[in-house]
Design a protein around this motif. Structure first.
Motif, PDB file in Angstrom:
ATOM      1  N   LYS A 164       0.837  -1.208   0.000  1.00 26.88           N
ATOM      2  CA  LYS A 164       0.000   0.000   0.000  1.00 26.88           C
ATOM      3  C   LYS A 164       0.875   1.263   0.000  1.00 26.88           C
ATOM      4  O   LYS A 164       0.593   2.227  -0.711  1.00 26.88           O
ATOM      5  N   LEU A 165       1.947   1.234   0.797  1.00 30.02           N
ATOM      6  CA  LEU A 165       2.854   2.393   0.852  1.00 30.02           C
ATOM      7  C   LEU A 165       3.487   2.660  -0.514  1.00 30.02           C
ATOM      8  O   LEU A 165       3.596   3.799  -0.951  1.00 30.02           O
ATOM      9  N   LEU A 166       3.913   1.580  -1.191  1.00 23.69           N
ATOM     10  CA  LEU A 166       4.524   1.749  -2.520  1.00 23.69           C
ATOM     11  C   LEU A 166       3.499   2.290  -3.522  1.00 23.69           C
ATOM     12  O   LEU A 166       3.841   3.084  -4.396  1.00 23.69           O
ATOM     13  N   GLY A 167       2.243   1.866  -3.362  1.00 23.88           N
ATOM     14  CA  GLY A 167       1.167   2.373  -4.221  1.00 23.88           C
ATOM     15  C   GLY A 167       0.934   3.869  -4.022  1.00 23.88           C
ATOM     16  O   GLY A 167       0.406   4.553  -4.904  1.00 23.88           O
ATOM     17  N   PHE A 168       1.327   4.386  -2.850  1.00 27.69           N
ATOM     18  CA  PHE A 168       1.204   5.829  -2.571  1.00 27.69           C
ATOM     19  C   PHE A 168       2.506   6.575  -2.894  1.00 27.69           C
ATOM     20  O   PHE A 168       2.703   7.716  -2.486  1.00 27.69           O
ATOM     21  N   GLY A 169       3.421   5.882  -3.582  1.00 28.09           N
ATOM     22  CA  GLY A 169       4.643   6.539  -4.053  1.00 28.09           C
ATOM     23  C   GLY A 169       5.720   6.725  -2.990  1.00 28.09           C
ATOM     24  O   GLY A 169       6.631   7.550  -3.152  1.00 28.09           O
ATOM     25  N   VAL A 170       5.648   5.973  -1.880  1.00 25.93           N
ATOM     26  CA  VAL A 170       6.669   6.113  -0.823  1.00 25.93           C
ATOM     27  C   VAL A 170       7.912   5.324  -1.236  1.00 25.93           C
ATOM     28  O   VAL A 170       7.824   4.199  -1.729  1.00 25.93           O
ATOM     29  N   ASP A 171       9.087   5.909  -1.010  1.00 25.43           N
ATOM     30  CA  ASP A 171      10.362   5.295  -1.387  1.00 25.43           C
ATOM     31  C   ASP A 171      10.640   4.060  -0.517  1.00 25.43           C
ATOM     32  O   ASP A 171      10.644   4.156   0.716  1.00 25.43           O
ATOM     33  N   GLU A 224       7.587 -10.030 -12.787  1.00 25.72           N
ATOM     34  CA  GLU A 224       7.483 -10.010 -14.256  1.00 25.72           C
ATOM     35  C   GLU A 224       8.783  -9.554 -14.909  1.00 25.72           C
ATOM     36  O   GLU A 224       9.108  -9.965 -16.022  1.00 25.72           O
ATOM     37  N   ALA A 225       9.547  -8.722 -14.205  1.00 24.66           N
ATOM     38  CA  ALA A 225      10.831  -8.243 -14.746  1.00 24.66           C
ATOM     39  C   ALA A 225      11.965  -9.225 -14.428  1.00 24.66           C
ATOM     40  O   ALA A 225      13.141  -8.934 -14.679  1.00 24.66           O
ATOM     41  N   ASN A 226      11.596 -10.383 -13.841  1.00 22.78           N
ATOM     42  CA  ASN A 226      12.567 -11.402 -13.430  1.00 22.78           C
ATOM     43  C   ASN A 226      13.608 -10.856 -12.451  1.00 22.78           C
ATOM     44  O   ASN A 226      14.777 -11.234 -12.468  1.00 22.78           O
ATOM     45  N   ARG A 227      13.170  -9.938 -11.599  1.00 24.61           N
ATOM     46  CA  ARG A 227      14.033  -9.445 -10.517  1.00 24.61           C
ATOM     47  C   ARG A 227      13.627 -10.224  -9.266  1.00 24.61           C
ATOM     48  O   ARG A 227      12.691  -9.853  -8.572  1.00 24.61           O
ATOM     49  N   LEU A 228      14.316 -11.319  -9.006  1.00 24.17           N
ATOM     50  CA  LEU A 228      13.883 -12.261  -7.962  1.00 24.17           C
ATOM     51  C   LEU A 228      14.578 -12.037  -6.623  1.00 24.17           C
ATOM     52  O   LEU A 228      14.381 -12.796  -5.685  1.00 24.17           O
ATOM     53  N   GLY A 229      15.417 -11.005  -6.547  1.00 22.34           N
ATOM     54  CA  GLY A 229      16.109 -10.738  -5.282  1.00 22.34           C
ATOM     55  C   GLY A 229      17.535 -11.242  -5.313  1.00 22.34           C
ATOM     56  O   GLY A 229      18.166 -11.327  -6.368  1.00 22.34           O
ATOM     57  N   GLN A 230      18.043 -11.616  -4.132  1.00 21.75           N
ATOM     58  CA  GLN A 230      19.454 -12.019  -4.029  1.00 21.75           C
ATOM     59  C   GLN A 230      19.793 -13.217  -4.916  1.00 21.75           C
ATOM     60  O   GLN A 230      20.902 -13.340  -5.387  1.00 21.75           O
ATOM     61  N   PRO A 265      18.603   2.299  -9.988  1.00 24.79           N
ATOM     62  CA  PRO A 265      17.605   3.224 -10.544  1.00 24.79           C
ATOM     63  C   PRO A 265      16.500   2.503 -11.343  1.00 24.79           C
ATOM     64  O   PRO A 265      15.359   2.957 -11.386  1.00 24.79           O
ATOM     65  N   GLN A 266      16.848   1.362 -11.925  1.00 21.13           N
ATOM     66  CA  GLN A 266      15.870   0.614 -12.736  1.00 21.13           C
ATOM     67  C   GLN A 266      14.665   0.164 -11.893  1.00 21.13           C
ATOM     68  O   GLN A 266      13.538   0.128 -12.373  1.00 21.13           O
ATOM     69  N   ALA A 267      14.926  -0.173 -10.617  1.00 24.11           N
ATOM     70  CA  ALA A 267      13.842  -0.607  -9.718  1.00 24.11           C
ATOM     71  C   ALA A 267      12.831   0.538  -9.542  1.00 24.11           C
ATOM     72  O   ALA A 267      11.616   0.318  -9.562  1.00 24.11           O
ATOM     73  N   TYR A 268      13.341   1.764  -9.396  1.00 20.93           N
ATOM     74  CA  TYR A 268      12.459   2.926  -9.239  1.00 20.93           C
ATOM     75  C   TYR A 268      11.609   3.140 -10.498  1.00 20.93           C
ATOM     76  O   TYR A 268      10.422   3.461 -10.406  1.00 20.93           O
ATOM     77  N   GLU A 269      12.245   2.956 -11.653  1.00 21.29           N
ATOM     78  CA  GLU A 269      11.518   3.092 -12.929  1.00 21.29           C
ATOM     79  C   GLU A 269      10.345   2.124 -12.980  1.00 21.29           C
ATOM     80  O   GLU A 269       9.221   2.481 -13.320  1.00 21.29           O
ATOM     81  N   LEU A 270      10.615   0.865 -12.626  1.00 18.11           N
ATOM     82  CA  LEU A 270       9.582  -0.175 -12.673  1.00 18.11           C
ATOM     83  C   LEU A 270       8.435   0.125 -11.717  1.00 18.11           C
ATOM     84  O   LEU A 270       7.266  -0.100 -12.031  1.00 18.11           O
ATOM     85  N   LEU A 271       8.772   0.655 -10.531  1.00 12.29           N
ATOM     86  CA  LEU A 271       7.745   0.886  -9.504  1.00 12.29           C
ATOM     87  C   LEU A 271       6.819   2.064  -9.830  1.00 12.29           C
ATOM     88  O   LEU A 271       5.732   2.160  -9.271  1.00 12.29           O
ATOM     89  N   LYS A 272       7.261   2.948 -10.738  1.00  9.09           N
ATOM     90  CA  LYS A 272       6.409   4.094 -11.108  1.00  9.09           C
ATOM     91  C   LYS A 272       5.052   3.632 -11.643  1.00  9.09           C
ATOM     92  O   LYS A 272       4.034   4.288 -11.443  1.00  9.09           O
TER      93      LYS A 272
END
Length: 427
Positions: A225-232, A289-295, A318-325
């Motif tokens: 929910k926080l990410l949906g409200f644009g929180v870093d 979906e971006a195949n960013r599975l973590g460590q 920075p790519q993670a921030y792009e995806l979350l937009k």
């Protein structure tokens, strides 16, 4: 809170001791599915003196399991906690196999194959046919219903859940899950074996996610929910780490594995659709979906580089921030206190429900499960102790303030009664 923690731990040990009277002795164990998890379970059993068979259908699985056990044992020798002779003894107590040849003598089998109900049912039915009549079968599943898995068995009374947490050698908790048909002897024997392995067992009843994961997913729901409200997410991690968590939710998601979180969330949504089903895409969907599975593949919310000691080190990507937009529904200003409440209210509320639903017997067991299983800040004593510290009436009022966020934030009728009559979970 820390004094309460000590007393809860004593309660837990007393409870586990009561099972000793009917538990059967485990002289030989087995684990199905080698790999990292199977290797960790084999190491834990062998290093504490119970020989174990480690079976896999692939040679590379066996090699991976043995490598994991050797690495953990070698680490103990390097730190001076074990002699090389003891290491050799523990390694010979792990017997790798690709067949069921020696399974006739096994007292307990821990199934640790892929988290898929159909595969698990096939493997469990297969092993039931080769072990002795009174051997206990235990599934190391994190979310799949024990009652569902038991349907594949002829002797469901000998079947329980035995959920280890990753990494096995570090995490003290083992959830022992009682299915509808699990016998007292099966539960007691599994509890005794977990204690013999140096673990703290908590007995819980069957439901999606059992205790720990059922409570953890609403916490991730608050994060979503926080990410949906644009929180870093870096800010959220810092706030929650300052609150006392060993790692923030984004980092935890990367460590656990985004794919694991994605699968678990779907299981929980199916089990509790009224409050855990999500509408639209979330941060976990975007990462998955971006195949960013973590460590595990070097990229998740963070990117990972190897440090001088060969350990993964997180860096901002920075790519993670792009995806979350793409998942931000509205920009909302939130305070650090809001971040804590967004995350903690659903977690605490679900713990209350687990106690009310009889998934766990006592408030002490619920709190200890969270401290030992997900690193709940120990000085805050656990979710129910935290509600007591805030004040039950104050906590209900706080939850009502966030009511627009949905059913995860809604106090139960019983909690409202407790608030009205001045009751507490402890004392």
């Amino acid at each position: 809170s820390l004094i309460g923690l000590f007393l809860n731990d004593q309660d837990l040990k007393k409870k586990a001791k009561q099972y000793d009277e009917i538990a059967k002795d485990v002289k030989l164990a087995a684990v199905l599915g080698a790999g990292i998890m199977g290797g960790g379970i084999a190491y834990q059993s062998a290093s504490k003196g119970t020989p174990i068979l480690m079976k896999d259908i692939r040679e590379e699985g066996i090699q991976m399991g043995l490598a994991e056990a050797s690495k953990l044992l070698g680490g103990r020798v390097a730190k001076g906690r074990m002699t090389p002779a003891k290491m050799a003894e523990a390694l010979t107590a792990i017997r790798p196999t690709m067949s069921y040849g020696d399974f006739g003598a096994v007292d307990i089998v821990v199934e640790a194959v892929v988290e898929n109900p159909k595969v698990k049912q096939i493997v469990l039915a297969e092993v039931e046919g080769v072990v002795k009549e009174d051997a206990i079968l235990a599934s190391n599943t994190s979310t799949i219903s024990i009652n569902l898995l038991a349907k594949a068995l002829k002797r469901p009374e000998n079947f329980v859940g035995m959920h280890f947490f990753n990494p096995v050698h570090m995490m003290p908790l083992v959830e022992v899950i009682r299915g509808e048909k699990s016998s007292d002897v099966a539960v007691a024997t599994t509890v005794a074996y977990a204690k013999k392995m140096g673990k703290t067992p908590v007995v819980v009843n069957d439901c999606p996610g059992f205790l720990v994961n059922r409570v953890l997913f609403p916490y991730f729901g608050g994060f979503s929910k926080l990410l949906g409200f644009g929180v870093d997410f870096v800010r959220i991690d810092k706030v929650m780490e300052k609150f006392g968590w060993p790692m923030g939710p984004a980092y935890l998601s990367d460590v656990v594995g985004v794919d694991t979180g994605h699968h678990g969330r779907d299981v929980m949504a199916e089990g509790f659709p009224d409050r855990m089903a999500v509408e639209g895409r979330t941060a976990v969907d975007v990462m998955y979906e971006a195949n960013r599975l973590g460590q595990k593949n070097g990229k998740g919310f963070y990117a990972y580089e190897t440090d001088k000691r060969g350990k993964p080190k997180k860096v901002i990507d920075p790519q993670a921030y792009e995806l979350l937009k793409s998942i931000v529904t509205e920009q909302r200003e939130v305070t650090d206190e809001d971040i804590i409440n967004f995350m903690m209210i659903p977690l605490c509320m679900e713990t209350v429900r687990c106690l009310e639903d009889g998934i766990v017997d006592t408030a002490a067991e619920a709190d200890m499960g969270l401290i030992y299983g997900i690193g709940f800040p120990p000085f805050r004593g656990g979710a129910l102790r935290y509600i007591d510290t805030v004040g039950v009436a104050e906590f209900v009022a706080l939850a009502d303030k966030y009511a627009e966020l949905g059913a995860l934030y809604t106090p139960t009728a019983k909690l409202r009664e407790m608030a009205a009559s001045g009751q507490k979970f402890f004392g």
